[in-house]
Design an enzyme around this catalytic site. Structure first.
Site, PDB file in Angstrom:
ATOM      1  N   SER A 195       0.805  -1.219   0.000  1.00  0.00           N
ATOM      2  CA  SER A 195       0.000   0.000   0.000  1.00  0.00           C
ATOM      3  C   SER A 195       0.842   1.275   0.000  1.00  0.00           C
ATOM      4  O   SER A 195       0.388   2.316  -0.494  1.00  0.00           O
ATOM      5  CB  SER A 195      -0.960   0.007   1.194  1.00  0.00           C
ATOM      6  OG  SER A 195      -0.273  -0.243   2.395  1.00  0.00           O
ATOM      7  N   HIS A 247       1.684   5.047   4.210  1.00  0.00           N
ATOM      8  CA  HIS A 247       0.771   5.621   3.229  1.00  0.00           C
ATOM      9  C   HIS A 247       1.125   7.068   2.925  1.00  0.00           C
ATOM     10  O   HIS A 247       1.172   7.477   1.756  1.00  0.00           O
ATOM     11  CB  HIS A 247      -0.670   5.523   3.736  1.00  0.00           C
ATOM     12  CG  HIS A 247      -1.208   4.130   3.732  1.00  0.00           C
ATOM     13  ND1 HIS A 247      -2.528   3.823   3.976  1.00  0.00           N
ATOM     14  CD2 HIS A 247      -0.594   2.934   3.514  1.00  0.00           C
ATOM     15  CE1 HIS A 247      -2.707   2.520   3.896  1.00  0.00           C
ATOM     16  NE2 HIS A 247      -1.537   1.959   3.636  1.00  0.00           N
TER      17      HIS A 247
END
Length: 250
Positions: A151, A197
């Protein structure tokens, strides 16, 4: 008038034949190939399946030897000298939902961006974003915290998408919805690395700026220089954090 039109058409043909005018906004040749995205999908899924086989569980594969070998842990990575974790952590996932969600996002976003950036630029975008995500974890996370997943790199692709929207003055509705969904997942589900992230998002945006805003004259050279500057800056942060953690451990 007729001669002028002929000259214009001739110049246009020469422009096309030289490779100019047949390029994407990133300077790549248009292509339907998504071999890099397909390869990344295959590698991620293969590694997950191996860890699932090692633990005989699709949901509880965190204790698999391959998982433990690859996941990110700042202290082990920097103080223990296990530098490979900076990149291997982007290929290990915790449970089938984790891998399914990330691979779905990679398939949706990665395929489109690979066609825009071409193989080399897209590969650089993906892995430098992954690097930036890992650096954010190394700098700011608990030195003993374990994390992993694609991610961070995927948020780098989202950061790139944001730059494309700005550059082309596209309708930002799709981007905002995508970011909102990912932000909700990031902050609502326990155990997800917010730092990775954010680090990936910022790095991906910076790489996109280096690739999309490079001068057209000697574009490839300027793109390489821009990406290299980002990589060197990230390396500097890793070295700084390594020295800091080694001093604390000593």
């Amino acid at each position: 008038m007729h001669a002028g039109s002929q000259q214009t058409r001739q110049q246009h043909r020469e422009y096309q034949n030289s490779g100019m005018g047949t390029r994407t906004i990133a300077g790549a040749r248009p292509t339907d190939s998504v071999v890099i995205t397909t390869t990344l999908l295959a590698v991620n899924v293969l590694i997950y399946l191996i860890t699932a086989l090692q633990t005989k569980s699709l949901f509880d594969n965190g204790n698999a030897p391959l998982e433990q070998f690859g996941w990110m842990q700042p202290a082990t990575t920097l103080v223990g000298g296990e530098w490979w974790r900076i990149f291997t952590s982007g290929f290990v996932h915790f449970g089938i939902i984790h891998i399914a969600a990330n691979m779905f996002s990679l398939s949706m976003i990665g395929r489109a961006l690979e066609q825009v950036f071409g193989k080399a630029r897209y590969t650089a975008l993906y892995f430098v974003s992954m690097f930036g995500a890992s650096v954010a974890v190394l700098l700011f996370d608990n030195p003993l915290q374990v994390s992993g997943g694609a991610s961070g790199a995927l948020f780098g692709l989202l950061g790139c998408y944001a730059v494309i929207v700005v550059k082309l003055k596209l309708n930002p509705a799709g981007l905002l919805v995508t970011l909102a969904i990912n932000a909700y997942i990031t902050f609502s589900i326990p155990g997800i690395s917010i730092l990775a992230h954010v680090g990936g998002l910022i790095t991906g945006a910076l790489v996109a700026v280096a690739l999309l805003y490079a001068p057209e004259r000697n574009r490839v050279r300027w793109q390489a220089i821009g990406v290299a500057i980002i990589v060197v800056a990230l390396l500097g942060l890793v070295v700084y954090r390594g020295v800091e953690l080694s001093a604390l451990a000593g």
